[in-house]
Design a protein around this motif. Sequence first.
Motif, short mmCIF file in Angstrom:
data_model
loop_
_atom_site.label_atom_id
_atom_site.label_comp_id
_atom_site.label_asym_id
_atom_site.label_seq_id
_atom_site.Cartn_x
_atom_site.Cartn_y
_atom_site.Cartn_z
N VAL A 217 0.84 -1.20 0.00
CA VAL A 217 0.00 0.00 0.00
C VAL A 217 0.88 1.25 0.00
O VAL A 217 1.88 1.33 0.69
CB VAL A 217 -1.00 0.01 1.18
N GLY A 218 0.47 2.21 -0.84
CA GLY A 218 1.23 3.45 -0.92
C GLY A 218 0.85 4.21 -2.18
O GLY A 218 -0.13 3.85 -2.82
N ASN B 231 -8.17 13.54 9.86
CA ASN B 231 -6.96 13.16 9.12
C ASN B 231 -6.72 14.15 7.99
O ASN B 231 -7.64 14.47 7.23
CB ASN B 231 -7.16 11.75 8.56
N PRO B 232 -5.49 14.64 7.85
CA PRO B 232 -5.22 15.63 6.79
C PRO B 232 -5.02 15.03 5.40
O PRO B 232 -4.88 15.77 4.43
CB PRO B 232 -3.91 16.28 7.28
N LEU B 233 -5.04 13.68 5.28
CA LEU B 233 -4.68 13.07 4.00
C LEU B 233 -5.52 13.55 2.81
O LEU B 233 -4.99 13.96 1.79
CB LEU B 233 -4.81 11.54 4.10
N VAL C 24 2.38 11.20 8.14
CA VAL C 24 1.61 12.21 7.40
C VAL C 24 2.27 13.59 7.39
O VAL C 24 2.06 14.36 6.46
CB VAL C 24 0.14 12.34 7.88
N LEU D 74 3.01 6.37 0.47
CA LEU D 74 2.66 7.06 1.70
C LEU D 74 3.72 8.12 2.02
O LEU D 74 4.83 8.09 1.50
CB LEU D 74 2.56 6.04 2.84
N LYS E 106 -5.24 17.42 2.24
CA LYS E 106 -4.00 17.85 1.59
C LYS E 106 -3.99 17.54 0.11
O LYS E 106 -3.20 18.12 -0.63
CB LYS E 106 -2.81 17.13 2.24
N TYR F 181 3.79 13.62 13.20
CA TYR F 181 3.65 12.23 12.79
C TYR F 181 4.48 11.99 11.53
O TYR F 181 4.26 12.65 10.52
CB TYR F 181 2.17 11.90 12.51
N VAL G 105 -5.16 3.92 -0.73
CA VAL G 105 -5.34 5.13 0.06
C VAL G 105 -5.74 6.26 -0.88
O VAL G 105 -4.94 6.65 -1.73
CB VAL G 105 -4.03 5.52 0.80
N GLY H 297 -9.43 10.68 12.36
CA GLY H 297 -8.05 10.55 11.93
C GLY H 297 -7.02 10.40 13.01
O GLY H 297 -6.91 9.36 13.65
N LEU H 298 -6.28 11.44 13.22
CA LEU H 298 -5.10 11.38 14.07
C LEU H 298 -5.48 11.35 15.54
O LEU H 298 -6.26 12.18 15.99
CB LEU H 298 -4.21 12.61 13.80
N PRO H 299 -4.90 10.41 16.29
CA PRO H 299 -5.21 10.36 17.71
C PRO H 299 -4.71 11.62 18.43
O PRO H 299 -3.64 12.12 18.13
CB PRO H 299 -4.46 9.12 18.20
N LYS H 300 -5.52 12.09 19.37
CA LYS H 300 -5.12 13.25 20.17
C LYS H 300 -4.31 12.78 21.36
O LYS H 300 -4.61 11.74 21.96
CB LYS H 300 -6.35 13.99 20.69
N THR I 187 -1.03 6.01 7.81
CA THR I 187 -1.95 7.05 7.33
C THR I 187 -2.35 8.02 8.44
O THR I 187 -3.32 8.74 8.31
CB THR I 187 -3.23 6.43 6.74
N GLY I 188 -1.62 8.01 9.55
CA GLY I 188 -1.88 9.00 10.60
C GLY I 188 -2.74 8.49 11.74
O GLY I 188 -3.01 9.21 12.68
N MET I 189 -3.17 7.23 11.63
CA MET I 189 -4.17 6.76 12.57
C MET I 189 -3.62 6.25 13.89
O MET I 189 -4.28 6.35 14.92
CB MET I 189 -4.94 5.65 11.89
N CYS I 190 -2.43 5.67 13.88
CA CYS I 190 -1.97 5.00 15.10
C CYS I 190 -1.15 5.94 15.99
O CYS I 190 -1.14 5.77 17.21
CB CYS I 190 -1.20 3.73 14.78
N GLY I 191 -0.46 6.89 15.41
CA GLY I 191 0.33 7.81 16.22
C GLY I 191 1.62 7.19 16.75
O GLY I 191 2.34 7.82 17.53
#
Lengths: 274, 456
Positions: free
Chosen positions: A86-87, B392-394, A238, A89, B397, A235, B211, B235-238, A219-223
């Motif tokens: 996947v990408g 999520n900014p994906l 992203v 990214l 952007k 991050y 994606v 999206g992004l965890p705080k 993709t920014g989800m896990c941190g």
Amino acid sequence: MNTLMEIDDVAPRVKRYVVAAPEVAKHCLPGQFVIVRVDDEGERVPFTICDYDRQNGTITLLVQDVGYSTHKMGALKAGDSLHDVVGPLGNATDLSGYENVVLVGGGIGCAVIYPQAKLRHAQGKPCTTIIGARTRELLFAVDEFRRESKELLVATDDGSLGVKGFVTTALQQLIDRGDKIDCVFVVGPMIMMRNVCELTRPYGIRTIVSMNSIMVDGTGMCGGCRVTVGGETKYACVDGPEFDGHLIDFSEAMNRSGFYREHEQACRLRGEKQ
Amino acid sequence: MNTSARHSVSVQPAEQRIRNFDEVSLGFDHATMLEEADRCLHCAAAPCRKGCPVGVDIPAFIARLKEDDLDGAVRTISLDTLLPAICGRVCPQEKQCEALCVRKAKLGGSVAIGALERYVGDYALAHPAAPAKAAENGKKVAVVGSGPSGLTCAADCAAAGFDVTVFEAFHKAGGVLVYGIPEFRLPKDKVVAKEIAKLEALGVKFRLNTVIGKTLTIDDLLDEYDAIFIGTGAGLPKFMGVPGENLNGVGSANEFLTRVNLMKAYKSDAVTPVYCGKNVAVVGAGNVAMDAARTARRMGADVTIVYRRGRDEMPARGEEIDHAEEEGIRFELLTNPVEITGENGKVSGIRCVRMQLGEPDASGRRSPVPIEGSEFEMSVDQVIVALGTSPNPLIRKSTDKIEFSRRGTIVVDEETMGTSNEKIYAGGDAVTGAATVILAMGAGRKAAAAIKAKLV
């Protein structure tokens, strides 16, 4: 499923894979990465795209056999498939604002700077490139780098090729001989990137690093890939993977990158037994 | 009048369930279902429907259950919801439909609407009917994201005769239903996989590992599809922004749950690692916090929930809070972390301050204020942060085709879920910020109706 079109050995425990991934090849740019799962049980492993062929719909990955998944990947033959790719990214490397660029690659990090060398060469603004490794046989793509660079400097710890010492030794030589350097782009082991940043800091040379953080989704989800840059949490997936190296909290980043090392080791041993 | 008490569902005993990942709630058996359905008074005003974000005709499907007409109940509920087996399990019923049931206060408690819905949903999954599908209309719809909103939009569009493709970034479809909500609350093979198989039977195509904004752009999709629905989720965890948050052993609930749920890291032979400490603090008190806490508990940890407000303010479903307590999870309420402490780069403690509730804030919840001099430290070897997500900014952007709010969520017309681009619709957490499965499902349904109205 993504077919492996070609596989070559490029250095001990390092293989080059040409992978069919037409949509990734169509959209990717230097500096971006993919996440691969070798098989249906596999973990998600990020790899930088080190070359791409839009016409043939392939991307090239350089993979060092360091853990369970990369070891499994090493057993695959041309014609076999990766279960998931996947990408692309992350953000593309942007060096367009710099005239005189030095690319620095250490170990597998050379895979990341290669597409940049190629791109700059094609744009008529070739870079000076420094590549380094412990010893000569661990270096790869030396001829390709020479072809795509204004000048190539090689550093080996044991002096078996090029200058004896580290990439910082070679970079210091460039600075000392008065080369005009607008930007250094460095990719390699965390400690190497830190040392290059410490070298360039007093000269005020802009230095960009590529962070290969631990991540799950990309993709920014896990941190999981968060890094502190200039006191702010970013991050790598992203916001990066490239950041101003002078602003990175390297001791934190190095601590974080080692978090799963014991597990990787255990997994690798299990993989080798199978 | 029938004043019988609400029936409770049977559950796995707490001592047993903290040693496995199997579903906690076992649902009603047939006889109990009939008795519970019989408790519905079919009041003319049907306040329960007003409590449902999508207005499911609750008295109507319960009427079919009373007659033991299960196929009829499925047909009735399907008019309003695509995912009864899922919503019956994960909706915060006690704050929605069941909160308004006239039996609640004086007549033995609200009708167990959620458990009845689940019964209907499970029956539907066990007895799949041939999907009703309109003739193909030759138009193509792209659905971005395979969570609850995307699945619903895809199903409704496919049933209306569209050629539908769902794009998913992960290697598995289902979105939050597979990476977020744990197996013990929402079984993956028994429920989620079957819902997805139903969509495939309708002709919906799934493109995994794609994606949007990266592998393909919104522009690529606009070239090929007549309508696009964006349901990319939160999206992004705080994080908290306190010192020590990047120590090893501190992570987001998203990461912890994804490793365990999607990557199956709880299995001893899993390739994907997950770190789970012996003493775990989970910060936050929403459903995701409960999921993370109970997952850590099942992996053998002693777990404490740390939450800055009080019990009444906890946003999680009541049932999850009760289950967490039964499983031995401790609650440090009116407590807020101020620092995470570490040794050798790894978390060793969490410093907190006690809070008291002040005046209600903009959200109507009483805002907590620190009590001076009340700081204390708990010894922990893991901190899981579950404080919600920011958009999520994906996608933002990668396209200038649609309008985003200042918060980064997608701006839509609430009637049609249409964005500022006439071909693009959006719904779910990408529009609302972190919310519920039922709201996302409702948004997917609205968008599908609007797409159908416009294109056929």
